[in-house]
Design a protein around this motif. Structure first.
Motif, PDB file in Angstrom:
ATOM      1  N   ASP A 159       1.030  -1.138  -0.405  1.00  8.65           N
ATOM      2  CA  ASP A 159      -0.262  -0.242   0.098  1.00  8.65           C
ATOM      3  C   ASP A 159       0.543   1.581   0.295  1.00  8.65           C
ATOM      4  O   ASP A 159       0.426   2.735   0.436  1.00  8.65           O
ATOM      5  CB  ASP A 159      -0.766  -0.410   0.905  1.00  8.65           C
ATOM      6  N   GLU A 160       1.977   1.077  -0.048  1.00  5.93           N
ATOM      7  CA  GLU A 160       3.039   2.258   0.260  1.00  5.93           C
ATOM      8  C   GLU A 160       3.996   1.885  -1.118  1.00  5.93           C
ATOM      9  O   GLU A 160       5.216   1.254  -0.551  1.00  5.93           O
ATOM     10  CB  GLU A 160       3.176   2.356   1.609  1.00  5.93           C
ATOM     11  N   VAL A 172       6.125   9.751  -2.815  1.00  3.72           N
ATOM     12  CA  VAL A 172       5.520   8.781  -2.066  1.00  3.72           C
ATOM     13  C   VAL A 172       4.009   8.148  -2.765  1.00  3.72           C
ATOM     14  O   VAL A 172       3.107   9.167  -2.622  1.00  3.72           O
ATOM     15  CB  VAL A 172       5.382   8.921  -0.728  1.00  3.72           C
ATOM     16  N   CYS A 173       3.730   7.513  -2.899  1.00  5.24           N
ATOM     17  CA  CYS A 173       2.833   6.845  -3.394  1.00  5.24           C
ATOM     18  C   CYS A 173       1.603   5.922  -2.331  1.00  5.24           C
ATOM     19  O   CYS A 173       2.248   4.943  -1.772  1.00  5.24           O
ATOM     20  CB  CYS A 173       2.886   6.255  -4.854  1.00  5.24           C
ATOM     21  N   LYS A 174       0.655   6.337  -1.779  1.00  3.53           N
ATOM     22  CA  LYS A 174      -0.437   5.200  -1.025  1.00  3.53           C
ATOM     23  C   LYS A 174      -1.612   5.395  -1.701  1.00  3.53           C
ATOM     24  O   LYS A 174      -2.110   5.758  -2.185  1.00  3.53           O
ATOM     25  CB  LYS A 174      -0.238   6.341   0.357  1.00  3.53           C
ATOM     26  N   SER A 175      -1.234   4.034  -1.440  1.00  2.00           N
ATOM     27  CA  SER A 175      -3.041   3.260  -1.973  1.00  2.00           C
ATOM     28  C   SER A 175      -4.061   2.891  -0.737  1.00  2.00           C
ATOM     29  O   SER A 175      -4.017   2.461   0.651  1.00  2.00           O
ATOM     30  CB  SER A 175      -2.945   1.669  -2.240  1.00  2.00           C
TER      31      SER A 175
END
Length: 163
Positions: free
Chosen positions: A56-57, A77-80
């Motif tokens: 998720d990150e 930083v990609c957060k799902s």
């Protein structure tokens, strides 16, 4: 005084003429691919390097041909947040949010894609000509980003890559 340009654009994922019709799981799988292979969705991104992937990150470096600001790469930083959104945090505080929402039918196919942007410019004066240019550029860019992403999702679904 620094500025932040805020803009958003929404488009239906499955208008009546769309084939194939994309399901919410397919769209989510596509957004996960967009995190890890942004070049498949964004024409000015030439490559994506994954620094770390915790599900998720994801920390990535996106490489650009031309962002319009001279930067050739950006660490994000990609957060799902399954099943509705992905946040892309940039080092300067800029934030891009990709949101999938359901329409009134609540049938898993009446879906919309919204991209919301907060672009930070520490060296641009409020209400200056440059500020106005950036607002217009980002409004048009938001529309193009959503539309091209939906087209990419549909191509991938047609090729069986999102199931």
């Amino acid at each position: 005084m620094p500025i932040t340009v805020h803009c958003a654009y929404t488009e239906p994922i499955n208008p009546s003429s769309a084939t194939p019709v994309l399901s919410q799981p397919q769209v989510w799988n596509g957004l996960q691919r967009k995190i890890r292979k942004a070049q498949d969705f964004v024409p000015i991104i030439t490559a994506t390097d994954i620094v770390s992937d915790e599900g998720d990150e994801v920390v990535r470096i996106a490489h650009f041909s031309d962002r319009g600001d001279g930067e050739k790469e950006v660490r994000e930083v990609c957060k799902s947040y399954w099943p509705t959104k992905v946040d892309f945090h940039q080092p300067n505080g800029s934030l891009i949010v990709n949101t999938v929402s359901e329409g009134p039918l609540l049938d898993g196919k009446d879906l919309n894609m919204t991209y919301t942007f907060e672009w930070r410019y520490p060296d641009v004066e409020k209400d200056s000509d440059r500020h106005k240019e950036l607002v217009e550029m980002h409004r048009k860019g938001a529309k193009q980003a959503v539309h091209s992403s939906i087209e990419a999702l549909r191509r991938m679904a047609s090729a069986g890559e999102l199931d």
